[in-house]
Design an enzyme around this catalytic site. Sequence first.
Site, mmCIF file in Angstrom:
data_model
loop_
_atom_site.group_PDB
_atom_site.id
_atom_site.type_symbol
_atom_site.label_atom_id
_atom_site.label_comp_id
_atom_site.label_asym_id
_atom_site.label_seq_id
_atom_site.Cartn_x
_atom_site.Cartn_y
_atom_site.Cartn_z
ATOM 1 C CD GLU A 95 -0.903 0.684 3.680
ATOM 2 O OE1 GLU A 95 -1.229 1.869 3.513
ATOM 3 O OE2 GLU A 95 -1.143 0.027 4.711
ATOM 4 C CE LYS A 122 -3.534 1.202 10.777
ATOM 5 N NZ LYS A 122 -4.172 0.406 9.704
#
Length: 347
Positions: free
Chosen positions: A57, A192
């Site tokens: 990414e 996360k």
Amino acid sequence: MASSAALRITNLRRHLDSADTVNKPTGVNPAGASINVKVASEVSEALSLGRAVVALESTIISHGMPYPQNLRTAKEVESIVRENGAVPATIAILDGVPCIGLSAEELERLATLGTKAQKTARRDIAYVVARGGNGATTVSATMFLASKVGINVFVTGGIGGVHRHGESTMDISSDITALGRTPIAVICAGVKSILDIPRTLEYLETQGVFVAAYKTNEFPAFFTASSGCKVPCRVDTPEDCASLIEANIKLKLESGILIGVPIPQEHSATGHVIESAINQALNEAREKNISGNAQTPFLLARVNELTGGASLASNIALVKNNACIGAKVAVALAQLRENSKRKQEME
């Protein structure tokens, strides 16, 4: 097998032929105009020959850290992929053109653009392309673009998920729904830890996403190796991962696979300190009414401040570790397919 390879080559050539005609677009693309996709020659050659390719990414470059640290980290991650036998394909949108694999000049341009490049999730791709803009792809956008050219392995730091208090805010990352409809394997350090991990795993199950963990029975929690949440599958080798990915593709389930890789042990020691900082940052975000796609960048930046840079150092370490594992998985997948092809030819 041969017809599949021929089709892949044809599709890639079509992408490359259209990319050769690109004049940097400005404004909105006129009605009826074709959308150009630029595939780097190194990436297209590797795909056409059945070699290992790893998608990366670009949001971590533009929004994850300041220049020049972001550029240095991006180059180091690409080098790790190469050192482990695969071709890196960093994905971004530049001047309205989705780019699958960036040159050194394009990487530097994206790094210097920083937050001036739009943070681009799957929903934003059409808008950025139509406006001829620059977009740094998030997990969901990277998955979509990578899968369109036949890349089966994608490495990132961690995916988005259900935010804490998501049961009332309905703040759920598009990463999860993208995984539910994109046949690609995402190698990451879990979700996360600013998120609600148990609810994220529940929602991944709802979306039909298979979740595995690498050399552990627990789903990793990004900054720490353990979340307390068990996974339905443990994979201990790149070959285990490759077999899982190939079965998913051959079954045409059309959904992704999430493989959680624990953060290296030497960096997980600071996990509890980081967790404390996360709780403080979450409280501050609520007090300032920061929500939506602005919340994650705020939280990560604030946690980095509160930990004196320890969270960013851990973040970089886990991304590099994921790149190493992901490249080995991509190589194992390519080898598995090559062995299968040889077996078919002998029969």
